[in-house]
Design a protein around this motif. Structure first.
Motif, PDB file in Angstrom:
ATOM      1  N   ILE A 209      -3.921  -6.921  -2.753  1.00  0.00           N
ATOM      2  CA  ILE A 209      -4.126  -7.113  -1.311  1.00  0.00           C
ATOM      3  C   ILE A 209      -2.775  -7.293  -0.631  1.00  0.00           C
ATOM      4  CG2 ILE A 209      -4.992  -8.732   0.437  1.00  0.00           C
ATOM      5  CD1 ILE A 209      -7.249  -9.436  -1.490  1.00  0.00           C
TER       6      ILE A 209
ATOM      7  N   MET B  42      -5.563  -6.106   6.895  1.00  0.00           N
ATOM      8  CA  MET B  42      -5.473  -6.287   5.451  1.00  0.00           C
ATOM      9  C   MET B  42      -5.786  -4.949   4.787  1.00  0.00           C
ATOM     10  SD  MET B  42      -7.808  -8.642   2.916  1.00  0.00           S
ATOM     11  CE  MET B  42      -9.120  -7.456   2.673  1.00  0.00           C
TER      12      MET B  42
ATOM     13  N   ASP C 147      -6.455  -3.643  -7.569  1.00  0.00           N
ATOM     14  CA  ASP C 147      -7.238  -4.191  -6.461  1.00  0.00           C
ATOM     15  C   ASP C 147      -6.414  -5.177  -5.625  1.00  0.00           C
ATOM     16  OD1 ASP C 147      -7.130  -6.168  -8.398  1.00  0.00           O
ATOM     17  OD2 ASP C 147      -9.208  -6.789  -8.170  1.00  0.00           O
TER      18      ASP C 147
ATOM     19  N   TYR D 289       1.610  -2.898  -6.898  1.00  0.00           N
ATOM     20  CA  TYR D 289       0.442  -3.765  -6.749  1.00  0.00           C
ATOM     21  C   TYR D 289      -0.548  -3.513  -7.886  1.00  0.00           C
ATOM     22  CZ  TYR D 289       2.102  -4.625  -2.022  1.00  0.00           C
ATOM     23  OH  TYR D 289       2.866  -5.000  -0.946  1.00  0.00           O
TER      24      TYR D 289
ATOM     25  N   GLN E 295      -6.773  -3.536   0.869  1.00  0.00           N
ATOM     26  CA  GLN E 295      -7.079  -3.928  -0.504  1.00  0.00           C
ATOM     27  C   GLN E 295      -7.233  -2.689  -1.362  1.00  0.00           C
ATOM     28  OE1 GLN E 295     -10.433  -6.523  -1.207  1.00  0.00           O
ATOM     29  NE2 GLN E 295      -9.734  -6.914  -3.280  1.00  0.00           N
ATOM     30  N   GLY E 296      -6.573  -2.721  -2.507  1.00  0.00           N
ATOM     31  CA  GLY E 296      -6.602  -1.616  -3.452  1.00  0.00           C
ATOM     32  C   GLY E 296      -5.425  -0.675  -3.228  1.00  0.00           C
TER      33      GLY E 296
ATOM     34  N   VAL F 296      -1.494 -10.521  -4.520  1.00  0.00           N
ATOM     35  CA  VAL F 296      -1.626 -10.792  -3.095  1.00  0.00           C
ATOM     36  C   VAL F 296      -0.221 -10.819  -2.505  1.00  0.00           C
ATOM     37  CG1 VAL F 296      -2.367 -12.449  -1.339  1.00  0.00           C
ATOM     38  CG2 VAL F 296      -3.723 -12.159  -3.415  1.00  0.00           C
TER      39      VAL F 296
ATOM     40  N   TRP G  67      -1.514  -8.158   3.506  1.00  0.00           N
ATOM     41  CA  TRP G  67      -1.782  -8.324   4.935  1.00  0.00           C
ATOM     42  C   TRP G  67      -0.553  -7.779   5.630  1.00  0.00           C
ATOM     43  CZ3 TRP G  67      -3.844 -12.110   1.714  1.00  0.00           C
ATOM     44  CH2 TRP G  67      -5.205 -12.364   1.885  1.00  0.00           C
TER      45      TRP G  67
END
Length: 155
Positions: A54, A62, A52, A49, A64-65, A139, A56
Motif C-alpha cells: 500500500i 491510496m 499487496d 513493494y 494497493q497492490g 506500507v 498513500w
C-alpha cells in the motif's frame, strides 16, 4: 594440510554460527525506490513493494497492490521528468524480517507540459518486510510538507 583445512572449516562454521560472519544485509526498500524514481521507471518502483503493498500518494489516493502502485507512478512519470530523488532517514526500528523507517524526502522534477521545475518535499513513515532476501515496502506513507503558514501580525 588436512588438519589446516578441517580447522579452517570448523572456524568458519563457528564464526557463522556465532553471527561473526554475516551476509551483507540487503539494502532497505528506500534504495530500490530512489533508484527507480531517478530512472522514472514505474515498473521498477512497483517492484519495491510486496504484491499487496500500500502507498498513500501525497495529496492523493491510496493505491494497493503492485499494479495500482505502478499505474499511479506511471501517471506521475507521464507528466514529470525526474531530475533527482532522495530520502533522508531519521530513524528506524527493526526486528527479524520487519523494519519500520521514517524521515524526509525530496523529489526534483520538471513538468513536461510547462517545463516548470519543482522540488516536492515531505516526510514518510514506512513498514518493510524481508521477502526472498529483499526489503520491500508493505506500507508506504509519504506526505507532502504543509504549506507555510502566513505570517499574520494581527493579534
Amino acid at each position: 594440510m588436512h588438519t589446516r583445512c578441517v580447522t579452517g572449516l570448523l572456524l568458519c562454521g563457528f564464526l557463522a554460527a556465532s553471527g561473526a560472519v554475516l551476509a551483507a544485509d540487503p539494502p532497505p526498500a528506500g534504495q530500490c525506490f530512489v533508484a527507480a524514481m531517478k530512472a522514472g521507471d514505474a515498473d521498477a518502483v512497483a517492484a519495491c513493494y510486496v504484491e499487496d503493498g500500500i502507498i498513500w500518494f501525497p495529496g492523493g489516493p491510496m493505491a494497493q497492490g503492485r499494479p495500482a502502485i505502478r499505474d499511479g507512478f506511471a501517471h506521475y512519470f507521464s507528466e514529470h521528468e525526474i531530475k533527482d530523488a532522495s530520502l533522508s532517514q531519521m530513524g528506524e526500528s527493526a526486528s527479524d524480517d520487519t523494519r519500520t523507517a521514517w524521515g524526509t524526502y525530496a523529489i526534483t522534477a520538471v513538468h513536461k507540459a510547462t517545463q516548470t521545475a519543482s522540488v516536492e518535499t515531505g516526510r514518510y513513515v514506512d513498514l518493510q518486510k524481508l521477502v526472498d532476501g529483499k526489503w520491500l515496502y508493505v506500507v508506504d506513507h509519504p506526505s507532502g510538507d504543509p504549506a507555510p503558514v502566513a505570517d499574520d501580525a494581527t493579534p
